[in-house]
Design an enzyme around this catalytic site. Structure first.
Site, PDB file in Angstrom:
ATOM      1  N   CYS A  25     -11.858  -3.616   9.161  1.00  0.00           N
ATOM      2  CA  CYS A  25     -11.565  -2.516   8.684  1.00  0.00           C
ATOM      3  C   CYS A  25     -12.261  -2.833   7.017  1.00  0.00           C
ATOM      4  O   CYS A  25     -10.490  -2.980   6.560  1.00  0.00           O
ATOM      5  CB  CYS A  25     -10.655  -1.828   8.857  1.00  0.00           C
ATOM      6  SG  CYS A  25      -9.797  -0.201   7.887  1.00  0.00           S
ATOM      7  N   CYS A  60      -9.067  -0.963   4.632  1.00  0.00           N
ATOM      8  CA  CYS A  60      -8.385  -1.177   4.512  1.00  0.00           C
ATOM      9  C   CYS A  60      -8.204  -2.925   3.927  1.00  0.00           C
ATOM     10  O   CYS A  60      -7.044  -2.978   2.854  1.00  0.00           O
ATOM     11  CB  CYS A  60      -7.689  -0.954   6.136  1.00  0.00           C
ATOM     12  SG  CYS A  60      -8.123   0.452   7.386  1.00  0.00           S
ATOM     13  N   ASP A  61      -8.811  -3.289   5.133  1.00  0.00           N
ATOM     14  CA  ASP A  61      -7.815  -5.163   4.553  1.00  0.00           C
ATOM     15  C   ASP A  61      -8.982  -5.444   3.174  1.00  0.00           C
ATOM     16  O   ASP A  61      -8.857  -6.780   2.441  1.00  0.00           O
ATOM     17  CB  ASP A  61      -8.629  -5.927   5.939  1.00  0.00           C
ATOM     18  CG  ASP A  61      -7.584  -5.675   6.542  1.00  0.00           C
ATOM     19  OD1 ASP A  61      -6.803  -4.411   6.343  1.00  0.00           O
ATOM     20  OD2 ASP A  61      -7.747  -5.387   7.816  1.00  0.00           O
TER      21      ASP A  61
END
Ligand code: FAD
Length: 509
Positions: A337, A340-341
């Protein structure tokens, strides 16, 4: 001023909902993040007479705790909870002040009954859309149970700690100092992980259903609503209610809604399903289906549910590369992701595997954060849309390698490189890097139907124009089927079709 005028206006309305006085205990130094945090806290205090501020020293600086007067709640924010975490802050202020959280009474009881001490710490990035759910769930637990405490930690403000603990994905949760979980989780999922899930005996008493839906994504939710509206006995079993949209950020093609976000749409789906008489069995996984007199569906917890008709809507999941190192280093440099990361790879060298639309979008996104991005595409050409490719090639810190077959993701305790084979020459190459984002498409969640329901060579369930499968009474809808395109609106349409198909089947049989 740290909050802009529009946000302040909205916030003012929320703060009016506060019930009792609260006190923010602030641990600040003279660094820049501390200054921003103090500015935020002071601004909150000027906006509501119910908010008091005290100086203190907490485990981390900068951080602040949100407490009732004379009573610590254990809710702490380390860093400045703006960005995606601003909502978490607002909810914490309201809930600590006495406003009840929007959680089922049964869940509240489950939280209150937790025995033992739970000291949670969650590492987040302020751009992570999966983080707030986890932060908010753990804050609710903290507010409701004095044995639970929770600190949200902005990784960007605590870089040294993040490196020391090898946090390479957000949200990452530690419980009593030990790794607990990574990735998006609902309150119910957290409670289940702490050991309070219903066992098979809870399901033994259930009468047979008229329609049982397996899967709680857009397709399953639609199928359940259409069935329940016919007044027939409807149930829905979902491993994770909401499905893929829980991992989706912006949605701009859900027609009639110009813009929404995945988790918001998932919450509306759940609310809509709950409006009808549907037996929702969330956090339950189906593992076997058998056609007898009725259709039987066995769950992973051993329970057997019976139904006259079944609609399978188990969707799809990220495809894994299946090379050595991928599973070992998941959340230790291997990520799926980018939204997200991505921020955890600031200034680092990362690779994106896959040159389709999602891979190229990820690479463009990551190029703004990482020092360098290498895109590895198996085919001789990228498959992404031309506009995306143009944008990608315009970026100075991106390298595209085509004809590249990933052989291994290397590392010791975390990723340190990737090995690939140049398919044109057969030569092996190694690149030193710190992160690998895998973006090679999706696989249908249909393995559990092996030998019962007919699927094509991609594993997709073969359906007719009514959503019927080869097994009488078994229907299917959404991304787990052989539909030509996989989209929210398409899966909802096919969920409706399968449900009407099932109703038609019930009338005739
Ligand atoms: C990052 C990303 C971005 C996207 N963006 C968009 C977009 O902007 N617009 C758009 O239209 N589409 C978008 N999509 C596609 C869209 O999300 C899917 O087409 C849609 O969610 C499919 O719905 P579904 O109900 O068929 O399956 P899913 O959403 O996959 O739901 C499947 C459900 O089945 C459950 N399940 C799986 N196996 C089992 C089992 N054995 N037992 C019980 N339950 C099970 C799951 O937990 C889940 O509840 C995106 C997808 C991704 C991954």
């Amino acid at each position: 001023m740290i909050l802009d005028a529009e946000i302040k206006a909205q916030l003012a309305q929320y703060l009016q909902l506060m019930e009792n006085d609260i006190v923010l205990k602030v641990s600040a130094g003279d660094d820049e993040v501390s200054r921003d945090m103090l500015a935020l806290v002071d601004e909150l205090a000027t906006m509501s007479s119910k908010i008091k501020v005290e100086k203190t020293t907490l485990e981390r600086t900068p951080s602040f705790s949100v407490n009732r007067i004379g009573e610590e709640t254990g809710v702490v924010f380390a860093g400045v909870p703006l960005g995606h975490e601003f909502t978490s802050l607002v909810l914490a202020l309201l809930q600590v002040s006495g406003r009840p959280p929007k959680v089922d009474q049964a869940v509240i009881e489950q939280i209150k009954n937790l025995k033992g001490t739970y000291r949670f710490e969650t590492y987040v990035s302020l751009t992570c859309h999966n983080c707030p759910d986890v932060v908010q769930a753990l804050n609710v637990m903290s507010v409701l149970n004095p044995n639970v405490s929770h600190t949200m930690i902005d990784g960007a403000a605590f870089k040294e700690e993040v490196e020391r603990k090898d946090v390479m994905a957000v949200p990452t949760v530690f419980l009593n100092g030990e790794p607990f979980a990574s990735g998006r989780m609902s309150l119910e999922e957290i409670l289940a992980k702490l050991g309070s899930t219903p066992d098979a005996s809870t399901f033994e008493e259930k009468d047979p259903f008229d329609v049982l839906v397996i899967g709680g994504g857009p397709a399953g939710a639609t199928a359940a609503i259409y069935a329940a509206r016919k007044g027939i006995r409807t149930g829905i079993v979902a491993e994770r209610f909401g499905g893929q949209i829980l991992d989706t950020l912006g949605i701009e093609n859900f027609i009639s809604v110009k813009y929404t976000e995945g988790p918001k749409l998932a919450a509306s789906l759940e609310e809509h399903v709950k409006h009808y008489n549907v037996d929702i069995m969330n956090l339950q996984r189906a593992k076997r289906l058998e056609k007898k007199d009725l259709i039987e569906v066995e769950l992973e917890n051993g329970a057997i549910l019976k139904s006259k008709a079944v609609i399978i809507a188990t969707g799809a999941r990220w495809r894994n590369l299946g090379v050595p190192g991928e599973a070992e280093f998941k959340n230790k440099g291997v990520a799926y992701c980018p939204h997200c990361d991505g921020p955890l790879f600031e200034g680092k060298h990362v690779a994106v595997i896959g040159g389709g639309n999602s891979g190229v979008e990820a690479a463009i996104d990551l190029a703004g954060i990482a020092k360098h991005v290498t895109v590895l595409e198996f085919a001789p050409e990228l498959k992404a849309d031309a506009v995306l490719q143009d944008r990608l090639y315009s970026l100075p810190n991106v390298t595209v390698i085509k004809n590249a077959q990933t052989k291994e993701i290397t590392g010791t305790d975390k990723v340190n490189g990737i090995t690939y084979i140049d398919r044109a020459t057969g030569e092996e190459h190694h690149i030193e890097l710190q992160g690998v984002f895998v973006q090679i498409g999706l696989v249908p969640n249909t393995e559990w139907l092996e030998g019962t329901v007919e699927r094509n060579r991609f594993g997709e369930i073969i359906v007719d124009k009514r959503g019927a499968t080869n097994v009488p009474g078994v229907f299917a809808a959404g991304d787990c089927t052989d539909s030509a395109y996989k989209q929210i609106i398409i899966s909802m349409g096919s969920g409706a079709t399968a449900s009407l198909g099932a109703f038609d089947y019930l009338i005739r049989n």
